[in-house]
Motif scaffolding. Structure first.
Motif, PDB file in Angstrom:
ATOM      1  N   THR A 178      -7.687  65.732  89.011  1.00  0.00           N
ATOM      2  CA  THR A 178      -6.965  64.484  88.753  1.00  0.00           C
ATOM      3  C   THR A 178      -7.913  63.392  88.271  1.00  0.00           C
ATOM      4  OG1 THR A 178      -5.632  65.125  90.650  1.00  0.00           O
ATOM      5  CG2 THR A 178      -5.235  62.953  89.719  1.00  0.00           C
ATOM      6  N   SER A 179      -7.508  62.672  87.227  1.00  0.00           N
ATOM      7  CA  SER A 179      -8.387  61.673  86.625  1.00  0.00           C
ATOM      8  C   SER A 179      -8.245  60.306  87.300  1.00  0.00           C
ATOM      9  CB  SER A 179      -8.113  61.547  85.123  1.00  0.00           C
ATOM     10  OG  SER A 179      -6.765  61.219  84.862  1.00  0.00           O
ATOM     11  N   PHE A 180      -8.478  60.278  88.620  1.00  0.00           N
ATOM     12  CA  PHE A 180      -8.442  59.039  89.393  1.00  0.00           C
ATOM     13  C   PHE A 180      -9.693  58.203  89.149  1.00  0.00           C
ATOM     14  CE2 PHE A 180      -5.701  61.373  92.644  1.00  0.00           C
ATOM     15  CZ  PHE A 180      -4.563  60.664  92.341  1.00  0.00           C
ATOM     16  N   ASP A 181      -9.532  56.886  89.235  1.00  0.00           N
ATOM     17  CA  ASP A 181     -10.686  55.990  89.314  1.00  0.00           C
ATOM     18  C   ASP A 181     -11.032  55.847  90.797  1.00  0.00           C
ATOM     19  OD1 ASP A 181     -12.605  54.058  89.275  1.00  0.00           O
ATOM     20  OD2 ASP A 181     -11.382  52.511  88.315  1.00  0.00           O
ATOM     21  N   TRP A 182     -11.973  56.653  91.277  1.00  0.00           N
ATOM     22  CA  TRP A 182     -12.249  56.719  92.707  1.00  0.00           C
ATOM     23  C   TRP A 182     -12.891  55.448  93.254  1.00  0.00           C
ATOM     24  CZ3 TRP A 182      -9.959  60.153  95.592  1.00  0.00           C
ATOM     25  CH2 TRP A 182      -9.515  61.335  95.015  1.00  0.00           C
ATOM     26  N   GLY A 183     -13.368  54.597  92.379  1.00  0.00           N
ATOM     27  CA  GLY A 183     -13.904  53.314  92.849  1.00  0.00           C
ATOM     28  C   GLY A 183     -12.829  52.402  93.408  1.00  0.00           C
ATOM     29  N   ARG A 184     -11.583  52.719  93.157  1.00  0.00           N
ATOM     30  CA  ARG A 184     -10.456  51.905  93.637  1.00  0.00           C
ATOM     31  C   ARG A 184      -9.677  52.601  94.746  1.00  0.00           C
ATOM     32  NH1 ARG A 184      -9.186  48.028  89.282  1.00  0.00           N
ATOM     33  NH2 ARG A 184     -10.512  48.508  87.505  1.00  0.00           N
ATOM     34  N   GLU A 185     -10.232  53.643  95.311  1.00  0.00           N
ATOM     35  CA  GLU A 185      -9.560  54.382  96.380  1.00  0.00           C
ATOM     36  C   GLU A 185      -9.246  53.473  97.562  1.00  0.00           C
ATOM     37  OE1 GLU A 185     -10.842  57.414  99.906  1.00  0.00           O
ATOM     38  OE2 GLU A 185     -11.981  57.467  98.031  1.00  0.00           O
ATOM     39  N   ARG A 186      -8.040  53.634  98.126  1.00  0.00           N
ATOM     40  CA  ARG A 186      -7.611  52.787  99.244  1.00  0.00           C
ATOM     41  C   ARG A 186      -6.893  53.625 100.299  1.00  0.00           C
ATOM     42  NH1 ARG A 186     -10.701  49.891  97.384  1.00  0.00           N
ATOM     43  NH2 ARG A 186     -10.462  47.769  96.582  1.00  0.00           N
ATOM     44  N   PHE A 187      -7.040  53.168 101.552  1.00  0.00           N
ATOM     45  CA  PHE A 187      -6.216  53.642 102.669  1.00  0.00           C
ATOM     46  C   PHE A 187      -5.311  52.485 103.041  1.00  0.00           C
ATOM     47  CE2 PHE A 187      -6.119  54.137 107.492  1.00  0.00           C
ATOM     48  CZ  PHE A 187      -5.023  54.994 107.468  1.00  0.00           C
ATOM     49  N   THR A 188      -4.047  52.755 103.297  1.00  0.00           N
ATOM     50  CA  THR A 188      -3.076  51.661 103.475  1.00  0.00           C
ATOM     51  C   THR A 188      -3.389  50.739 104.655  1.00  0.00           C
ATOM     52  OG1 THR A 188      -1.664  53.296 104.583  1.00  0.00           O
ATOM     53  CG2 THR A 188      -1.110  52.725 102.319  1.00  0.00           C
ATOM     54  N   LEU A 189      -4.252  51.185 105.580  1.00  0.00           N
ATOM     55  CA  LEU A 189      -4.616  50.319 106.702  1.00  0.00           C
ATOM     56  C   LEU A 189      -6.034  49.758 106.553  1.00  0.00           C
ATOM     57  CD1 LEU A 189      -3.067  52.167 109.776  1.00  0.00           C
ATOM     58  CD2 LEU A 189      -2.150  50.243 108.485  1.00  0.00           C
ATOM     59  N   ASP A 190      -6.617  49.860 105.344  1.00  0.00           N
ATOM     60  CA  ASP A 190      -7.896  49.189 105.087  1.00  0.00           C
ATOM     61  C   ASP A 190      -7.720  47.684 105.257  1.00  0.00           C
ATOM     62  OD1 ASP A 190      -9.241  51.491 104.542  1.00  0.00           O
ATOM     63  OD2 ASP A 190      -9.094  51.341 102.354  1.00  0.00           O
ATOM     64  N   LYS A 191      -8.824  46.998 105.550  1.00  0.00           N
ATOM     65  CA  LYS A 191      -8.755  45.554 105.787  1.00  0.00           C
ATOM     66  C   LYS A 191      -8.162  44.807 104.591  1.00  0.00           C
ATOM     67  CE  LYS A 191     -12.468  45.151 109.202  1.00  0.00           C
ATOM     68  NZ  LYS A 191     -13.788  44.564 109.520  1.00  0.00           N
ATOM     69  N   ILE A 192      -8.575  45.189 103.388  1.00  0.00           N
ATOM     70  CA  ILE A 192      -8.091  44.476 102.207  1.00  0.00           C
ATOM     71  C   ILE A 192      -6.596  44.680 102.007  1.00  0.00           C
ATOM     72  CG2 ILE A 192      -8.650  46.372 100.616  1.00  0.00           C
ATOM     73  CD1 ILE A 192      -9.415  44.213  98.564  1.00  0.00           C
ATOM     74  N   MET A 193      -6.100  45.903 102.328  1.00  0.00           N
ATOM     75  CA  MET A 193      -4.675  46.174 102.197  1.00  0.00           C
ATOM     76  C   MET A 193      -3.884  45.465 103.298  1.00  0.00           C
ATOM     77  SD  MET A 193      -4.675  48.092  99.556  1.00  0.00           S
ATOM     78  CE  MET A 193      -3.068  48.829  99.498  1.00  0.00           C
TER      79      MET A 193
END
Length: 412
Positions: A178-193
């Motif tokens: 998959t051609s994801f941009d892994w630098g933008r990977e997120r978990f929905t409970l990350d602080k920023i989210m």
């Protein structure tokens, strides 16, 4: 004729041979030489070493290995600015499990669209991530952990629980190419989210679109969380049933499907009013007794009070034509606004007191008086004995739902 005679002669000659000779006459198939196992010699992040001889048949391990880490290292999937943009946020799979064919399908379709637009010179961004699980999925994982390791989620902590499956899912996504941009990977409970979620809800509140208010929830003391209505499974009982309850010993059974009749003493009177409930332990939170305004049996009690036998609470007798069916049961209904959805609506209409009985762990709190600290279903047993001791226990009957949804009583 000559051909036939030749075949017959050959057949007779074959039959004349012994079993051993016939077996040896058969040609022995040659075993294919084992294929050499592919060994990836390419260092992580470097372009694949193609010096090894190409296999004579397709080997997915040999074909797919090493390429993806090089693609990532070269930042091939990061967006390059252009006038046109195509952005896809992949629906994040739950962390409490591994990808299955459904995930592979939607990722493949989305990735095909992203790659096509990238080939057309469009700025593309495919955003990866993983999601926290719904309580139903989490429950399955927790049971598995308890069965295999004898531990709960609290023993691991959030980060360890996320990593338990999260890294597997992310690696599976990479294996799919998959051609994801892994630098933008997120978990929905990350602080920023989480911060973004708080911000969104605060703005909605400030704009008057949403509001805060006390509401009833389906609370699970075993998982120590609230459940949505779609996560609650209703069980229809044909009558008295003994069942085990999560969080209690497996060999301890509790009674369900029983309608208990008991009486409240009217204040300053020798009269009593009989009500019924399938959850006798909730009577500790009763704040009213409702009757139909046209029921002649209780018109003389309108506006009067009953005395709670265990907590000393004054319980008003109210009238409610919408809530009470005077043809059903005794025509008098106990009202527990904080522990029943129908009673909640009655409590709002009549401005009744909402008394919560439960602590988060399923024990009763100080509002339960002498029952404080006891577990709910232990109170269910105890309170029947206490009502009998005060002469307020009337009888019980099996309770069941008819196909139309109306409740019926079968006395025993």
């Amino acid at each position: 004729m000559e051909k036939f005679l030749a075949k017959q002669a050959a057949l007779e000659a074959k039959q004349a041979k012994g079993p051993k000779e016939a077996k040896e006459a058969k040609a022995k198939p040659k075993k294919a030489a084992p294929k050499p196992k592919f060994i990836n010699t390419t260092p992580e992040g470097e372009k694949k070493d193609m010096s090894q001889a190409m296999a004579d048949s397709y080997d997915p391990v040999a074909v797919e290995s090493a390429w993806y880490s090089w693609w990532e290292a070269q930042d091939y999937f990061k967006p390059i600015d252009s006038p046109k943009k195509f952005v896809v946020t992949a629906p994040p799979p739950n962390i409490t499990g591994m990808l299955h064919i459904g995930h592979a399908m939607f990722i493949a379709i989305q990735d095909a669209l992203v790659r096509w637009n990238r080939m057309c010179g469009v700025t593309t961004l495919f955003v990866p991530g993983i999601d926290h699980a719904g309580i139903s999925a989490q429950s399955v994982v927790e049971k598995k952990i308890w069965k295999e390791q004898g531990k709960t989620r609290h023993d691991f902590g959030r980060e360890a629980l996320v990593n338990m499956y999260g890294h597997i899912i992310l690696n599976q996504m990479r294996r799919l190419g998959t051609s994801f941009d892994w630098g933008r990977e997120r978990f929905t409970l990350d602080k920023i989210m989480t911060r973004a979620t708080y911000e969104a809800f605060v703005r909605l509140f400030d704009d008057g679109i949403i509001f805060r208010s006390d509401r009833l929830v389906n609370w699970c003391h075993h998982l120590n969380t609230s459940l949505s209505n779609v996560e609650v499974e209703d069980v229809q009982l044909a009558g008295r049933t003994l069942m085990s309850v999560p969080g209690y010993p497996a060999n301890e059974k509790f009674e369900f499907g029983v309608l208990v009749h008991f009486a409240y003493q009217i204040e300053d009177s020798d009269e009593r009013i009989v009500v019924a409930t399938t959850r006798i332990e909730t009577m500790l939170g009763d704040t009213a007794i409702a009757v139909h305004p046209d029921d002649t049996r209780y018109k003389h009690l309108h506006g009067k009070f009953a005395r709670h036998p265990f907590v000393g609470r004054h319980i008003p007798i109210i009238t409610d034509a919408e809530f009470v069916d005077m043809e059903y049961g005794t025509g008098a209904v106990k009202v527990t606004p904080a522990h029943d959805f129908n009673d909640y609506a009655v409590g709002q209409r009549h401005n009744l007191e909402f008394i919560n009985l439960l602590n988060e762990d399923g024990t009763y709190n100080a509002n339960a008086g002498s029952y404080s600290g006891m577990r709910r279903f232990h109170i269910r047993r105890q309170i029947v004995s206490d009502l009998q001791a005060q002469g307020l226990y009337v009888d019980f009957g099996a309770w069941r739902s008819s196909p139309s949804g109306l409740r019926g009583i079968v006395y025993q």
